[in-house]
Each structure stands twice: as structure tokens, then as C-alpha cells.
Design a protein around this motif. Structure first.
Motif, PDB file in Angstrom:
ATOM      1  N   HIS A  70     -35.873  69.330  35.813  1.00 38.08           N
ATOM      2  CA  HIS A  70     -35.863  69.047  34.376  1.00 38.08           C
ATOM      3  C   HIS A  70     -36.739  70.008  33.562  1.00 38.08           C
ATOM      4  O   HIS A  70     -36.928  69.790  32.361  1.00 38.08           O
ATOM      5  CB  HIS A  70     -36.283  67.603  34.067  1.00 38.08           C
ATOM      6  CG  HIS A  70     -35.534  66.565  34.840  1.00 38.08           C
ATOM      7  ND1 HIS A  70     -34.161  66.589  34.972  1.00 38.08           N
ATOM      8  CD2 HIS A  70     -35.961  65.469  35.527  1.00 38.08           C
ATOM      9  CE1 HIS A  70     -33.779  65.553  35.701  1.00 38.08           C
ATOM     10  NE2 HIS A  70     -34.843  64.867  36.055  1.00 38.08           N
ATOM     11  N   GLN A  71     -37.241  71.073  34.186  1.00 39.02           N
ATOM     12  CA  GLN A  71     -38.030  72.060  33.452  1.00 39.02           C
ATOM     13  C   GLN A  71     -37.352  73.422  33.550  1.00 39.02           C
ATOM     14  O   GLN A  71     -36.871  73.810  34.623  1.00 39.02           O
ATOM     15  CB  GLN A  71     -39.455  72.141  33.986  1.00 39.02           C
ATOM     16  CG  GLN A  71     -40.273  70.888  33.736  1.00 39.02           C
ATOM     17  CD  GLN A  71     -41.740  71.076  34.073  1.00 39.02           C
ATOM     18  OE1 GLN A  71     -42.210  72.190  34.263  1.00 39.02           O
ATOM     19  NE2 GLN A  71     -42.479  69.973  34.132  1.00 39.02           N
ATOM     20  N   PRO A  72     -37.303  74.175  32.440  1.00 36.72           N
ATOM     21  CA  PRO A  72     -36.611  75.465  32.466  1.00 36.72           C
ATOM     22  C   PRO A  72     -37.329  76.487  33.343  1.00 36.72           C
ATOM     23  O   PRO A  72     -38.561  76.468  33.461  1.00 36.72           O
ATOM     24  CB  PRO A  72     -36.609  75.896  30.994  1.00 36.72           C
ATOM     25  CG  PRO A  72     -37.750  75.153  30.373  1.00 36.72           C
ATOM     26  CD  PRO A  72     -37.844  73.855  31.113  1.00 36.72           C
ATOM     27  N   VAL A  73     -36.547  77.357  33.956  1.00 34.65           N
ATOM     28  CA  VAL A  73     -37.088  78.479  34.705  1.00 34.65           C
ATOM     29  C   VAL A  73     -36.361  79.735  34.241  1.00 34.65           C
ATOM     30  O   VAL A  73     -35.157  79.714  33.966  1.00 34.65           O
ATOM     31  CB  VAL A  73     -36.924  78.274  36.230  1.00 34.65           C
ATOM     32  CG1 VAL A  73     -35.461  78.124  36.626  1.00 34.65           C
ATOM     33  CG2 VAL A  73     -37.588  79.391  37.011  1.00 34.65           C
ATOM     34  N   ARG A  74     -37.111  80.822  34.128  1.00 41.54           N
ATOM     35  CA  ARG A  74     -36.564  82.083  33.623  1.00 41.54           C
ATOM     36  C   ARG A  74     -36.791  83.159  34.678  1.00 41.54           C
ATOM     37  O   ARG A  74     -37.924  83.383  35.104  1.00 41.54           O
ATOM     38  CB  ARG A  74     -37.261  82.461  32.320  1.00 41.54           C
ATOM     39  CG  ARG A  74     -37.137  81.392  31.225  1.00 41.54           C
ATOM     40  CD  ARG A  74     -38.232  81.548  30.171  1.00 41.54           C
ATOM     41  NE  ARG A  74     -39.556  81.386  30.774  1.00 41.54           N
ATOM     42  CZ  ARG A  74     -40.700  81.592  30.118  1.00 41.54           C
ATOM     43  NH1 ARG A  74     -40.679  81.966  28.860  1.00 41.54           N
ATOM     44  NH2 ARG A  74     -41.867  81.436  30.734  1.00 41.54           N
ATOM     45  N   ILE A  75     -35.714  83.827  35.068  1.00 38.52           N
ATOM     46  CA  ILE A  75     -35.769  84.791  36.159  1.00 38.52           C
ATOM     47  C   ILE A  75     -35.137  86.095  35.698  1.00 38.52           C
ATOM     48  O   ILE A  75     -33.953  86.135  35.359  1.00 38.52           O
ATOM     49  CB  ILE A  75     -35.033  84.258  37.410  1.00 38.52           C
ATOM     50  CG1 ILE A  75     -35.596  82.884  37.807  1.00 38.52           C
ATOM     51  CG2 ILE A  75     -35.138  85.252  38.562  1.00 38.52           C
ATOM     52  CD1 ILE A  75     -34.698  82.096  38.730  1.00 38.52           C
ATOM     53  N   ARG A  76     -35.918  87.149  35.687  1.00 36.29           N
ATOM     54  CA  ARG A  76     -35.408  88.468  35.296  1.00 36.29           C
ATOM     55  C   ARG A  76     -35.011  89.228  36.558  1.00 36.29           C
ATOM     56  O   ARG A  76     -35.778  89.338  37.514  1.00 36.29           O
ATOM     57  CB  ARG A  76     -36.473  89.245  34.535  1.00 36.29           C
ATOM     58  CG  ARG A  76     -36.082  90.683  34.212  1.00 36.29           C
ATOM     59  CD  ARG A  76     -36.934  91.243  33.096  1.00 36.29           C
ATOM     60  NE  ARG A  76     -36.612  90.564  31.836  1.00 36.29           N
ATOM     61  CZ  ARG A  76     -37.267  90.793  30.698  1.00 36.29           C
ATOM     62  NH1 ARG A  76     -38.285  91.634  30.660  1.00 36.29           N
ATOM     63  NH2 ARG A  76     -36.912  90.155  29.600  1.00 36.29           N
ATOM     64  N   VAL A  77     -33.783  89.769  36.576  1.00 35.46           N
ATOM     65  CA  VAL A  77     -33.265  90.530  37.713  1.00 35.46           C
ATOM     66  C   VAL A  77     -33.102  91.983  37.293  1.00 35.46           C
ATOM     67  O   VAL A  77     -32.444  92.276  36.289  1.00 35.46           O
ATOM     68  CB  VAL A  77     -31.927  89.946  38.210  1.00 35.46           C
ATOM     69  CG1 VAL A  77     -31.331  90.823  39.309  1.00 35.46           C
ATOM     70  CG2 VAL A  77     -32.125  88.522  38.719  1.00 35.46           C
ATOM     71  N   ILE A  78     -33.701  92.880  38.055  1.00 37.85           N
ATOM     72  CA  ILE A  78     -33.625  94.316  37.801  1.00 37.85           C
ATOM     73  C   ILE A  78     -32.876  94.957  38.961  1.00 37.85           C
ATOM     74  O   ILE A  78     -33.289  94.839  40.117  1.00 37.85           O
ATOM     75  CB  ILE A  78     -35.032  94.929  37.665  1.00 37.85           C
ATOM     76  CG1 ILE A  78     -35.793  94.255  36.522  1.00 37.85           C
ATOM     77  CG2 ILE A  78     -34.939  96.440  37.430  1.00 37.85           C
ATOM     78  CD1 ILE A  78     -37.262  94.635  36.454  1.00 37.85           C
ATOM     79  N   ASN A  79     -31.774  95.618  38.671  1.00 40.51           N
ATOM     80  CA  ASN A  79     -30.938  96.210  39.707  1.00 40.51           C
ATOM     81  C   ASN A  79     -31.332  97.659  39.959  1.00 40.51           C
ATOM     82  O   ASN A  79     -31.074  98.536  39.143  1.00 40.51           O
ATOM     83  CB  ASN A  79     -29.463  96.134  39.309  1.00 40.51           C
ATOM     84  CG  ASN A  79     -28.557  96.667  40.410  1.00 40.51           C
ATOM     85  OD1 ASN A  79     -28.984  96.914  41.531  1.00 40.51           O
ATOM     86  ND2 ASN A  79     -27.285  96.865  40.077  1.00 40.51           N
ATOM     87  N   LYS A  80     -31.952  97.916  41.119  1.00 37.04           N
ATOM     88  CA  LYS A  80     -32.304  99.272  41.521  1.00 37.04           C
ATOM     89  C   LYS A  80     -31.430  99.764  42.674  1.00 37.04           C
ATOM     90  O   LYS A  80     -31.761 100.755  43.334  1.00 37.04           O
ATOM     91  CB  LYS A  80     -33.785  99.337  41.901  1.00 37.04           C
ATOM     92  CG  LYS A  80     -34.718  99.166  40.704  1.00 37.04           C
ATOM     93  CD  LYS A  80     -36.170  99.468  41.064  1.00 37.04           C
ATOM     94  CE  LYS A  80     -37.069  99.375  39.831  1.00 37.04           C
ATOM     95  NZ  LYS A  80     -38.483  99.691  40.164  1.00 37.04           N
TER      96      LYS A  80
END
Length: 451
Positions: A70-80
């Protein structure tokens, strides 16, 4: 999920060297909680040499992402990588825009590009993440990781072990062997030869003597179906595929196919130095060893049930799905490659998709309505059938007795028919496929649309 809690988690992990590697994906920054860098990197799996893997954040095992229900999670994905990728959050009931299927739910993340995923998990449990592009190679070479969603009120376990099961397709010198062959793709897939838990061969983890231990097994393999048992006759099954079961049952021999998860509860031996070993087909996978503690008379906590939508079976519509073996080899394509279509869903092999071409859905579902999927495996091989964005309630099988349970990946045995129901409450175009990756890549994939 604030910065203080992240830092606290990192310090606790650093102090517990005997545990599986559970680390932050990166130092949290403004705008996101985790950062995942997708890149090539050498890893050490066997003693004979390093393996040229594909990794998250430069190593294997991948970072264990921990979110909270019930809590937001933010995930940044960087494609190398030098090729496109996406990330799918396996088992999560989240918006279609965050599901990570190229073209169907998002554009591919091109080399050098970044994509931010943000969602609020409605369910607690054991989930995982992986690409949904070039899946045989990207998953097979190491792009798999655990996503653990902690309960809104966390149960009182004394240790929580996250164990990713993966057979590596590598030789004694660490180099890769073939990830797939046509002969195996139209059977049960091409198995790796080096069985690992979190990238180690039969590791041992210390746990507090007499403690209540949660053991999470995640099958992140392309092919292998693990038959999990334990030297502890009192080990309990607490959850299947991320979903707690109403009444825990004693573990005897549980089959976990690719994509599937199993949460076990054990009371660690009370005597220091005693062990419990978990095996696959009699072969040791992982051992836990009791170390000194002050714990006494511990009991296994009860897991709260997830808020899976209530079924309306009286008004449900039944849709039949037949999974069959085709074994057709198509002509050589213009680029010189051969396309294999070995598997069909309702007599259709997946024809692929692109920015300008999305095939028709295998079925169209009315939002809010209950459906019973009649899943018929008309082949001699097992198939774990996975649906995105929803959770099945497995009701009945023609082969074995079933106490209804929730799952996102239903394992069908030879000539088995299973009734699995769901409420089509999540709008979008949702992938629906076998999770043996070579089957997926050779026809055994489609999607259903909820409108």
C-alpha cells in the motif's frame, strides 16, 4: 519507504555477512527509491573462471528490492546494454503502463535510455523482476532479481531468507553453453548444469537457534522445475506465488516451475550447529545452520491474506484455453534466421509484435466481471501458465485434489485441465503465456484484453 529506513536496512545487511546478499539497488535520490543499471558484467559462479553475464548493478545476485504493501515505490532503470530491454514485475497487480512488456504496455528502453517505474503494491509477498525482451538470453545470462513486498504490518519472523533458484548454462571454465536448442525447445526446455541459490552452489546461511524463519524460494530459472523438500518434517508452506494460504500445510514435495515462488516457515533447530537442508530431487540446494541465540518457544507467525477480489462464480463466464504441441518449423526468414513455432494457445502460435503491429488478443474480458479459465494442457509436458496484472484463484483439477488457492502462475501437468478464476478488474492488454522461456519464445504466448 523513506531514506532513513533505506539506510537502516543497508547497515543491518552489512552486519549480517552470513545472509544472502540483500542490498539497496543504489543510494536513494530525489524522485526515485531504487536505481537499476542494466549492464554486462563478469560474475563468479564456478571456480574455473568468470562468466560474462548480464546483470543488474554490476553483479549477481541482483539487488533485492523491498517495497511495502500500500506504499508507492519508484524504480529508475538505466539501460547500458547494447540492445533494448524492459522490466516486468512478475506477479504484481499494477497499472498496465508499469507492466514492462514492450509495445504492449511501454516502448522498449533503448540503449542509453532511462525509464521510471512507479507503482503501489496492493499485495504483500514474494515477487520478482526480469526483462521481457530477448528473454532467453537476458534472463538466462542473469537479469533476474527478487522483489519483496513487506506486509503493512510485518510478521514477527526472526530471519527472512530470500533465495533465488537458478541453473546456469555454463561450462567448467565459466563460459556459457547453449541457452536453447530446437530439440529441447519443443520438449521441456534446455536446462543449465550448475544449480545455484543466489549465485552460490549449496550455500549455508546462519539463523538464530530456535528462531522463526521465513524461507522464500523464487524460481527465476528459464527452464528447471524444482521439486522442493526439506530435512525438517515440520516445515510449513505459508504462501504460494506470493499469496499466503489460509491454513499453512506441511511441506512434503512441492513443485515450483519457472516463475513460481514458495514461502516456507521453519523453527530453526534449538541446538547450536544443527542444520536443516532444502533439496531438489534429493540434491541439496541450501542449508540453514543454527547459531547461538536467546530465543525460546517461538512459533511461526500467521501471514495476513492478500486483498484478492472476491469472485462472483454464479455469474462467471467460462473461457476454454487449449495448449497444444505444434512442432512446426517455419521457412528461413529474410535475415537468414529460422523461426520455430512449436506451441499453440487455442491453435495460435504467437507471431510477435512491434510498434506498428499488435496482434489480436486471445480473449477480450469485460472489466469487473468474473471469468473461469478452463486451462487444458493437451501435451505430454508440464507448462506453468502465467498471467500479468491479475491473480487467479485455482479451483479444480482433473488430476489431483485442490484446496483453492491464489496464484499468478498455474502449473499444468501432462493432459491436465485446471479451472482457474479471476476478476477482470485491471484494464489493459495483459500478457498470458507459458513461463518456460523457450516455450514462450516458440509460440506459447498471447495476451488478453480487459476493457
Amino acid at each position: 519507504m523513506n531514506r532513513r529506513n533505506f539506510i537502516k536496512s543497508s547497515l543491518l545487511v552489512a552486519m549480517s555477512s552470513s545472509l544472502p546478499r540483500v542490498v539497496l539497488a543504489a543510494t536513494p535520490s530525489a524522485g526515485f527509491d531504487y536505481e537499476l543499471i542494466v549492464e554486462a558484467a563478469d560474475v563468479n559462479i564456478v571456480a574455473g573462471g568468470s562468466t560474462p553475464a548480464l546483470c543488474f548493478n554490476g553483479g549477481y545476485p541482483a539487488p533485492v528490492i523491498r517495497a511495502k504493501q500500500h506504499q508507492p515505490v519508484r524504480i529508475r532503470v538505466i539501460n547500458k546494454l547494447n540492445e533494448p530491454t524492459t522490466i516486468h514485475w512478475h506477479g504484481m497487480r499494477i497499472p498496465i503502463e508499469m507492466d514492462g512488456v514492450p509495445f504492449l504496455s511501454q516502448p522498449p528502453i533503448m540503449p542509453g535510455e532511462t525509464f521510471d517505474y512507479e507503482f503501489t503494491p496492493p499485495d504483500a509477498g514474494s515477487f520478482w523482476y526480469h526483462p521481457h525482451m530477448n528473454s532467453v538470453e537476458q534472463l538466462g545470462k542473469g537479469l533476474v532479481g527478487a522483489l519483496i513486498v513487506d506486509e503493512a504490518e510485518k510478521p514477527d519472523f526472526d530471519e527472512d531468507l530470500v533465495l533465488c533458484m537458478k541453473n546456469w548454462h555454463i561450462k567448467d571454465d565459466g563460459s556459457f553453453s547453449a541457452l536453447t536448442t530446437p530439440q529441447n525447445a519443443f520438449r521441456m526446455g534446455t536446462p543449465g548444469r550448475v544449480m545455484t541459490i543466489n549465485g552460490e552452489i549449496h550455500p549455508t546461511y546462519n539463523v538464530p537457534a530456535g528462531g522463526a524463519i521465513r524461507v522464500r524460494f523464487l524460481n527465476v530459472d528459464n527452464t528447471v522445475m524444482y521439486q522442493i523438500n526439506s530435512t525438517d518434517p515440520d516445515a510449513q508452506i505459508l504462501a504460494i506465488d506470493g499469496n499466503p494460504i489460509a491454513e499453512p500445510i506441511v511441506l512434503t514435495n512441492h513443485m515450483a516451475a519457472p516463475g513460481m515462488r514458495l514461502d516456507l516457515g521453519v523453527i530453526a533447530p534449538s541446538k547450536v550447529g544443527e542444520t536443516v537442508t532444502f533439496k531438489h530431487k534429493g540434491k541439496p540446494m541450501v542449508t540453514i545452520k543454527a547459531v547461538a541465540s536467546q530465543l525460546k518457544d517461538r512459533r511461526l507467525p500467521k501471514l495476513p491474506l492478500n486483498p484478492i477480489p472476491a469472485l462472483d462464480l454464479e455469474n462467471a463466464e467460462t473461457i476454454k484455453f487449449a495448449f497444444e504441441w505444434n512442432a512446426n518449423i517455419t521457412p528461413i526468414e529474410k535475415d537468414g534466421k529460422v523461426s520455430y513455432n512449436f506451441w499453440t494457445m487455442n491453435r495460435r502460435s504467437w507471431e510477435g509484435m512491434s510498434k506498428g503491429h499488435i496482434p489480436d488478443p486471445l480473449a477480450t474480458l469485460e472489466r469487473g466481471k468474473t471469468y473461469i479459465f478452463e486451462l487444458s494442457n493437451l501435451t505430454q509436458y508440464h507448462h506453468p501458465i502465467h498471467i500479468h496484472g491479475h491473480t487467479f484463484t485455482v479451483l479444480k483439477s482433473n488430476k489431483k485434489a485442490i484446496t483453492p488457492f491464489h496464484s499468478d502462475t498455474v502449473l499444468l501437468g501432462q493432459n491436465e485441465t485446471v479451472l482457474a478464476a479471476l476478476v477482470a478488474d485491471n484494464p489493459g492488454r495483459w500478457m498470458y503465456h507459458c513461463h518456460i522461456i523457450e516455450h514462450l519464445k516458440t509460440g506459447f504466448m498471447s495476451f488478453v484484453e480487459v476493457t
